[in-house]
Design a protein around this motif. Structure first.
Motif, PDB file in Angstrom:
ATOM      1  N   ALA A  98       0.820  -1.215   0.000  1.00 27.97           N
ATOM      2  CA  ALA A  98       0.000   0.000   0.000  1.00 27.97           C
ATOM      3  C   ALA A  98       0.854   1.265   0.000  1.00 27.97           C
ATOM      4  O   ALA A  98       0.421   2.311  -0.499  1.00 27.97           O
ATOM      5  N   ASP A 110      -8.914  -5.407  -4.607  1.00 28.21           N
ATOM      6  CA  ASP A 110      -9.109  -4.038  -5.058  1.00 28.21           C
ATOM      7  C   ASP A 110      -8.290  -3.060  -4.205  1.00 28.21           C
ATOM      8  O   ASP A 110      -7.679  -3.441  -3.193  1.00 28.21           O
ATOM      9  N   GLN A 111      -8.313  -1.798  -4.617  1.00 28.05           N
ATOM     10  CA  GLN A 111      -7.525  -0.772  -3.943  1.00 28.05           C
ATOM     11  C   GLN A 111      -8.003  -0.530  -2.515  1.00 28.05           C
ATOM     12  O   GLN A 111      -7.192  -0.276  -1.618  1.00 28.05           O
ATOM     13  N   ASP A 112      -9.292  -0.610  -2.287  1.00 25.85           N
ATOM     14  CA  ASP A 112      -9.817  -0.368  -0.942  1.00 25.85           C
ATOM     15  C   ASP A 112      -9.301  -1.421   0.040  1.00 25.85           C
ATOM     16  O   ASP A 112      -8.890  -1.091   1.165  1.00 25.85           O
ATOM     17  N   THR A 113      -9.296  -2.677  -0.371  1.00 23.01           N
ATOM     18  CA  THR A 113      -8.773  -3.738   0.490  1.00 23.01           C
ATOM     19  C   THR A 113      -7.283  -3.557   0.708  1.00 23.01           C
ATOM     20  O   THR A 113      -6.765  -3.789   1.812  1.00 23.01           O
ATOM     21  N   LEU A 126      -5.601  -0.760   0.837  1.00 22.15           N
ATOM     22  CA  LEU A 126      -5.337   0.362   1.737  1.00 22.15           C
ATOM     23  C   LEU A 126      -5.828   0.115   3.155  1.00 22.15           C
ATOM     24  O   LEU A 126      -5.185   0.515   4.126  1.00 22.15           O
ATOM     25  N   HIS A 127      -6.976  -0.540   3.289  1.00 20.08           N
ATOM     26  CA  HIS A 127      -7.623  -0.644   4.596  1.00 20.08           C
ATOM     27  C   HIS A 127      -7.648  -2.061   5.164  1.00 20.08           C
ATOM     28  O   HIS A 127      -8.049  -2.253   6.323  1.00 20.08           O
TER      29      HIS A 127
END
Length: 304
Positions: free
Chosen positions: A208, A274-277, A279-280
């Motif tokens: 990330a 995905d990008q959300d997973t 990052l978070h």
């Protein structure tokens, strides 16, 4: 309701279909735990009928001691979590003389799980149950993401009218994903295993921040794994589409690690679609550790 044969299960399934009710399924090898319970709860909440299958798939299980499970305990957990019915069966029903059909997906299962895995056999077992029950939706945990993705692909390839639903991994608060394998280890060993989970999550966080070289990432994660009773078999970063080991990180990917102790392989995975997973972090489900590990591991899995 417990249906102790395929013929009894077929009668029940035919009646459900006649009433045009939706079916959600959870397919298991037995030795049910709180991870299975979460799958069952979702199947029950999202469908008219939730069916749990319990069968220690003999083509999937490695040679060795007989698979440990207690059918009565499994039935109690499944019904307590909301299942409408539990279907169990035997080798004689599932693999009569002359059985010869397997789901082939080339070398994808081998890429996903390595030479010790039996994903081809696991996918075959799941697809057979899906063909038998004809569910509207079938539920798979992200702890076993390789199997989940391969089953989803097989369902699509075979034009089966079933939606495959992924359910977040259920983890103890120290990070270890709950598994029937954990019954073989004590609380101290469980705490030791947590360093693998933390190392995999460290790896995700590094990606990330922009680190993209897979080997650099793996090298940075290995020193975080402080094993005494276990050995590290592997850490890998795989493409979630091809299951090939990545050299430069691209979404979607899987971070995979395997520990070995007492001859038992204990895998852990983080699926990053995905990008959300990225990052978070994944939407894992966290549960408390039992206070008395050796006595309470099985008891905690039974409905109170």
């Amino acid at each position: 309701m417990h249906l102790a044969s395929l013929s009894a299960g077929k009668t029940f399934i035919t009646d459900v279909a006649r009433r045009r009710q939706t079916i959600g399924t959870v397919h298991t090898l037995g030795a049910l735990h709180l991870g299975h319970a979460e799958l069952i709860r979702r199947a029950a909440a999202e469908n008219d009928v939730a069916i749990v299958t319990v069968y220690p798939n003999k083509i999937q299980l490695s040679p060795g001691p007989e698979y440990e499970f207690n059918l009565e305990d499994d039935i109690a957990l499944a019904l307590g979590a909301g299942a409408s019915a539990v279907i169990s069966t035997t080798d004689a029903e599932m693999f009569p003389p002359g059985y010869r059909t397997f789901v082939s997906q080339g070398d994808y299962p081998l890429r996903a799980s390595g030479p010790h895995g039996l994903l081809k056999e696991g996918v075959t077992g799941c697809i057979r149950w899906i063909c038998f029950v004809r569910p509207t939706r079938s539920y798979f945990g992200l702890k076993d993401i390789g199997q989940a993705l391969l089953v989803k692909q097989a369902v699509a390839d075979l034009l089966l009218d079933c939606e495959i639903r992924f359910v977040p991994t259920v983890r103890y608060r120290n990070g270890v994903p709950i598994s029937s394998r954990l019954r073989h280890f004590n609380r101290f060993e469980l705490d030791e295993l947590s360093s693998l989970s933390m190392a995999l999550n460290h790896l995700r966080k590094e990606v990330a921040t922009g680190v993209s070289c897979a080997q650099d990432l793996i090298d940075s994660a290995k020193p975080l794994i402080t094993f005494g009773q276990f050995e590290l078999e592997s850490i890998r970063i795989l493409s979630a589409d091809s299951f090939e080991d990545q050299e430069q990180i691209e979404l979607p990917f899987i971070i995979s690690g395997v520990a070995v102790g007492h001859g038992i392989r204990v895998p852990d995975n983080i699926y990053v679609p995905d990008q959300d997973t990225l990052l978070h972090g994944p939407a894992d489900i966290w549960i408390d550790l039992p206070e008395r590990w050796e006595c309470d591991f099985q008891a905690q899995c039974r409905p109170g």
